[in-house]
Design a protein around this motif. Structure first.
Motif, short mmCIF file in Angstrom:
data_model
loop_
_atom_site.label_atom_id
_atom_site.label_comp_id
_atom_site.label_asym_id
_atom_site.label_seq_id
_atom_site.Cartn_x
_atom_site.Cartn_y
_atom_site.Cartn_z
N GLN A 1 12.09 -0.90 6.27
CA GLN A 1 11.70 -0.09 5.14
C GLN A 1 10.25 -0.40 4.79
OE1 GLN A 1 14.10 -0.69 1.68
NE2 GLN A 1 13.13 0.95 0.51
N LEU A 2 9.45 0.66 4.67
CA LEU A 2 8.04 0.49 4.35
C LEU A 2 7.90 0.31 2.85
CD1 LEU A 2 6.59 3.31 6.62
CD2 LEU A 2 7.05 0.93 7.19
N GLN A 3 7.24 -0.76 2.44
CA GLN A 3 7.19 -1.06 1.02
C GLN A 3 5.90 -1.79 0.65
OE1 GLN A 3 10.51 -3.48 -0.20
NE2 GLN A 3 10.46 -2.73 -2.29
N LEU A 4 5.38 -1.46 -0.51
CA LEU A 4 4.27 -2.19 -1.12
C LEU A 4 4.79 -2.80 -2.41
CD1 LEU A 4 1.29 0.32 -0.72
CD2 LEU A 4 1.60 -1.83 0.51
N VAL A 5 4.45 -4.05 -2.63
CA VAL A 5 4.90 -4.73 -3.84
C VAL A 5 3.71 -5.37 -4.52
CG1 VAL A 5 6.38 -6.52 -4.80
CG2 VAL A 5 7.17 -5.17 -2.84
N GLU A 6 3.48 -4.97 -5.76
CA GLU A 6 2.41 -5.56 -6.56
C GLU A 6 2.96 -6.75 -7.36
OE1 GLU A 6 1.88 -0.98 -6.82
OE2 GLU A 6 3.51 -2.46 -6.96
N SER A 7 2.09 -7.69 -7.61
CA SER A 7 2.44 -8.83 -8.46
C SER A 7 1.18 -9.36 -9.11
CB SER A 7 3.13 -9.93 -7.64
OG SER A 7 2.26 -10.42 -6.63
N GLY A 8 1.37 -10.24 -10.09
CA GLY A 8 0.23 -10.88 -10.73
C GLY A 8 -0.14 -10.33 -12.08
N GLY A 9 0.55 -9.29 -12.52
CA GLY A 9 0.26 -8.75 -13.84
C GLY A 9 0.75 -9.70 -14.92
N GLY A 10 0.39 -9.40 -16.16
CA GLY A 10 0.83 -10.23 -17.26
C GLY A 10 0.05 -9.95 -18.52
N LEU A 11 0.17 -10.88 -19.46
CA LEU A 11 -0.52 -10.80 -20.74
C LEU A 11 -1.75 -11.70 -20.71
CD1 LEU A 11 2.56 -11.18 -23.13
CD2 LEU A 11 1.36 -9.07 -22.58
N PHE A 27 5.41 -2.80 7.48
CA PHE A 27 4.26 -2.28 8.21
C PHE A 27 3.08 -3.21 7.96
CE2 PHE A 27 1.65 -0.13 4.84
CZ PHE A 27 2.50 -0.31 3.77
N THR A 28 2.06 -3.06 8.77
CA THR A 28 0.88 -3.91 8.63
C THR A 28 -0.22 -3.13 7.94
OG1 THR A 28 0.14 -3.27 10.84
CG2 THR A 28 1.41 -5.30 10.65
N LEU A 29 -0.88 -3.79 7.01
CA LEU A 29 -1.90 -3.13 6.20
C LEU A 29 -3.23 -2.94 6.92
CD1 LEU A 29 -1.49 -4.67 2.63
CD2 LEU A 29 -0.81 -2.41 3.43
N ASP A 30 -3.42 -3.64 8.02
CA ASP A 30 -4.75 -3.63 8.63
C ASP A 30 -5.13 -2.27 9.23
OD1 ASP A 30 -3.93 -5.55 11.65
OD2 ASP A 30 -3.10 -3.70 10.81
N GLN A 31 -4.20 -1.34 9.28
CA GLN A 31 -4.50 0.01 9.76
C GLN A 31 -4.75 0.99 8.62
OE1 GLN A 31 -4.82 0.54 13.10
NE2 GLN A 31 -4.52 -1.67 13.17
N TYR A 32 -4.73 0.48 7.38
CA TYR A 32 -4.81 1.37 6.22
C TYR A 32 -5.93 0.99 5.27
CZ TYR A 32 -0.17 2.90 7.64
OH TYR A 32 0.90 3.40 8.33
N GLN A 106 -6.30 10.09 -5.61
CA GLN A 106 -4.95 9.71 -5.20
C GLN A 106 -4.50 10.37 -3.91
OE1 GLN A 106 -2.03 9.53 -8.50
NE2 GLN A 106 -3.75 10.07 -9.85
N ARG A 107 -5.15 11.48 -3.57
CA ARG A 107 -4.74 12.18 -2.36
C ARG A 107 -5.02 11.32 -1.14
NH1 ARG A 107 -9.86 14.09 -3.53
NH2 ARG A 107 -11.31 14.18 -1.77
N GLY A 108 -4.19 11.46 -0.15
CA GLY A 108 -4.43 10.75 1.11
C GLY A 108 -3.83 9.38 1.17
N TYR A 109 -3.24 8.94 0.08
CA TYR A 109 -2.54 7.66 0.09
C TYR A 109 -1.06 7.94 0.27
CZ TYR A 109 -6.78 5.25 -1.37
OH TYR A 109 -8.04 4.73 -1.40
N ASP A 110 -0.52 7.38 1.31
CA ASP A 110 0.85 7.71 1.71
C ASP A 110 1.91 6.80 1.10
OD1 ASP A 110 -0.38 8.37 5.04
OD2 ASP A 110 -0.19 9.71 3.33
N TYR A 111 1.55 5.56 0.88
CA TYR A 111 2.54 4.59 0.40
C TYR A 111 2.07 4.02 -0.93
CZ TYR A 111 3.69 4.88 5.33
OH TYR A 111 3.99 5.34 6.58
N TRP A 112 3.00 3.91 -1.86
CA TRP A 112 2.70 3.43 -3.20
C TRP A 112 3.66 2.33 -3.60
CZ3 TRP A 112 -1.17 5.32 -6.50
CH2 TRP A 112 -1.89 6.41 -6.00
N GLY A 113 3.14 1.36 -4.35
CA GLY A 113 4.00 0.35 -4.92
C GLY A 113 4.58 0.82 -6.24
#
Length: 122
Positions: A1-11, A27-32, A106-113
């Protein structure tokens, strides 16, 4: 499953710093090219920063230029957004996205977290 996961947010208080991470699985990010976007309550999602697949090029929205730094570690399959001198108006949900497009639209971005919340409070 292709997935992006963000972290590090907070107050954080104004003037503080946070480092967001965007990790890929399946998937590997080095092609994107990778973009960071944010959406504040009641506002449209906007582009914050982007970095080319090699890391050689990067761009920033005027509102964050000089305060935010985007970087990538393709060996770790991760992209970062270092946010310094944070302001109340930086409060938003931050998203990373991957795709063949390079830019702050935003156009042209295929995968979103799913996003990570950043709240700057005074």
């Amino acid at each position: 499953q292709l997935q992006l996961v963000e972290s590090g947010g907070g107050l954080v208080q104004p003037g503080g710093s946070l480092r967001l991470s965007c990790a890929a699985s399946g998937f590997t990010l080095d092609q994107y090219n990778i973009g960071w976007f944010r959406q504040a309550p009641g506002k449209e999602r906007e582009g914050v920063s982007c970095i080319s697949f090699s890391g050689a090029s990067s761009s920033y929205a005027d509102s964050v230029k000089g305060r935010f730094t985007i970087s990538r570690d393709n060996a770790k399959n991760t992209v970062y957004l270092l946010m310094n001198s944070l302001k109340v108006e930086d409060t938003a949900v931050y998203y990373c996205a991957a795709g063949p497009y390079y830019g702050l639209a935003q156009r042209g971005y295929d995968y979103w977290g799913q996003g990570t919340q950043v709240t700057v409070y005074s």
